[in-house]
Design a protein around this motif. Structure first.
Motif, PDB file in Angstrom:
ATOM      1  N   ALA A  91       0.732  -1.313  -0.164  1.00 12.09           N
ATOM      2  CA  ALA A  91       0.389  -0.413   0.347  1.00 12.09           C
ATOM      3  C   ALA A  91       0.875   1.540   0.110  1.00 12.09           C
ATOM      4  O   ALA A  91       2.155   0.918   0.793  1.00 12.09           O
ATOM      5  N   MET A  92       0.211   2.438  -0.387  1.00  7.95           N
ATOM      6  CA  MET A  92       1.259   4.112  -0.626  1.00  7.95           C
ATOM      7  C   MET A  92       0.448   4.737   0.608  1.00  7.95           C
ATOM      8  O   MET A  92      -0.549   4.792   0.712  1.00  7.95           O
ATOM      9  N   ASP A  93       1.603   5.442   0.827  1.00  2.00           N
ATOM     10  CA  ASP A  93       1.144   6.247   2.250  1.00  2.00           C
ATOM     11  C   ASP A  93       1.973   7.487   1.640  1.00  2.00           C
ATOM     12  O   ASP A  93       2.991   7.740   1.977  1.00  2.00           O
ATOM     13  N   GLY A  94       1.464   8.658   0.925  1.00  2.00           N
ATOM     14  CA  GLY A  94       2.337   9.568  -0.153  1.00  2.00           C
ATOM     15  C   GLY A  94       3.131   9.241  -1.157  1.00  2.00           C
ATOM     16  O   GLY A  94       2.882   8.008  -2.216  1.00  2.00           O
ATOM     17  N   ASP A  95       4.256   9.768  -0.723  1.00  2.00           N
ATOM     18  CA  ASP A  95       5.205   9.290  -1.704  1.00  2.00           C
ATOM     19  C   ASP A  95       5.765   8.100  -1.460  1.00  2.00           C
ATOM     20  O   ASP A  95       6.953   7.666  -0.637  1.00  2.00           O
ATOM     21  N   ARG A  96       5.350   6.827   0.102  1.00  2.00           N
ATOM     22  CA  ARG A  96       5.982   5.918   0.826  1.00  2.00           C
ATOM     23  C   ARG A  96       5.519   4.939   0.836  1.00  2.00           C
ATOM     24  O   ARG A  96       3.905   4.871   0.452  1.00  2.00           O
ATOM     25  N   PHE A  97       6.017   3.844   1.014  1.00  5.91           N
ATOM     26  CA  PHE A  97       5.067   2.461   0.869  1.00  5.91           C
ATOM     27  C   PHE A  97       5.289   1.399   1.655  1.00  5.91           C
ATOM     28  O   PHE A  97       6.601   1.659   2.528  1.00  5.91           O
ATOM     29  N   LYS A  98       4.620   0.424   2.234  1.00  2.00           N
ATOM     30  CA  LYS A  98       4.594  -0.613   3.141  1.00  2.00           C
ATOM     31  C   LYS A  98       4.175  -1.758   2.461  1.00  2.00           C
ATOM     32  O   LYS A  98       3.479  -1.749   1.310  1.00  2.00           O
ATOM     33  N   ALA A  99       5.096  -2.967   2.654  1.00  2.00           N
ATOM     34  CA  ALA A  99       4.120  -4.351   2.004  1.00  2.00           C
ATOM     35  C   ALA A  99       4.955  -4.799   3.216  1.00  2.00           C
ATOM     36  O   ALA A  99       5.006  -4.962   4.192  1.00  2.00           O
ATOM     37  N   THR A 100       3.604  -6.004   3.223  1.00  2.00           N
ATOM     38  CA  THR A 100       3.790  -7.306   4.176  1.00  2.00           C
ATOM     39  C   THR A 100       3.771  -8.865   3.671  1.00  2.00           C
ATOM     40  O   THR A 100       2.677  -9.261   2.279  1.00  2.00           O
ATOM     41  N   PHE A 101       5.108  -9.717   3.657  1.00  2.00           N
ATOM     42  CA  PHE A 101       5.284 -10.908   2.339  1.00  2.00           C
ATOM     43  C   PHE A 101       4.819 -11.816   3.879  1.00  2.00           C
ATOM     44  O   PHE A 101       5.309 -11.906   4.987  1.00  2.00           O
ATOM     45  N   TRP A 102       4.807 -12.836   2.775  1.00  2.00           N
ATOM     46  CA  TRP A 102       4.716 -14.479   3.640  1.00  2.00           C
ATOM     47  C   TRP A 102       5.384 -15.486   3.158  1.00  2.00           C
ATOM     48  O   TRP A 102       5.476 -15.117   1.611  1.00  2.00           O
ATOM     49  N   GLY A 103       6.597 -15.908   3.568  1.00  2.00           N
ATOM     50  CA  GLY A 103       7.073 -17.167   2.552  1.00  2.00           C
ATOM     51  C   GLY A 103       7.773 -18.421   3.441  1.00  2.00           C
ATOM     52  O   GLY A 103       7.153 -18.370   4.871  1.00  2.00           O
TER      53      GLY A 103
END
Length: 159
Positions: A91-103
């Protein structure tokens, strides 16, 4: 903790780092498409991510290939060292991003596979994706085994 357990933990951290790096890449491409007027610079496509764990984890660098598809879906594949395929969202928050991955990851001989969750934070800088990640490892029962952090840099792959 036995020597074998330390080696297994190191491999788990390395696998998780690859997953994290992939998450950052995808999110960073979202930044590119959100700020670019040229539709050819969108988020879809492949990215080459180089990542390194922070001490005290094994600082050996790793490489992950990340594919970004429509709808915020991310798929990553650890290349060096060879490892698992992971899936996640961003997801984006302004010009910053965040992500969550599972493996998933191999915990060692005669042990059921474990899992890793990677949380990524980053931004696009000079056409490269840069950021940090936090990896949390779990055993087959879901009990937390460790947490580690690191950094990454990503570049768009050429066809």
């Amino acid at each position: 903790m036995s020597g074998a357990a330390r080696i297994d933990r190191r491999q788990l951290v390395r696998t998780a780092a690859g997953v994290a790096a992939g998450g950052v890449l995808v999110a960073g491409t979202g930044v590119a498409s959100a700020s670019a007027s040229d539709s050819s610079s969108g988020v879809l496509g492949g990215w080459w991510i180089e990542h390194t764990n922070d001490p005290p984890a094994d600082p050996e660098p790793g490489t992950t290939v990340v594919s970004i598809g429509a709808g915020g879906i991310i798929v990553s594949n650890d290349i060096r060292p060879a490892g698992s395929v992971s899936n996640g969202v961003w997801a984006m928050d302004g010009d910053r991003f965040k992500a969550t991955f599972w493996g998933t990851t191999d915990l060692g001989p005669d042990m059921p596979a474990g899992s890793v969750r990677v949380r990524v934070r980053g931004h696009l800088s000079g056409g490269k994706l840069v950021g940090t990640f936090t990896v949390t490892g779990y055993d087959a029962t879901g009990a937390q085994i460790f947490t580690a952090t690191g950094t990454f840099t990503g570049t768009r792959m050429a066809p």
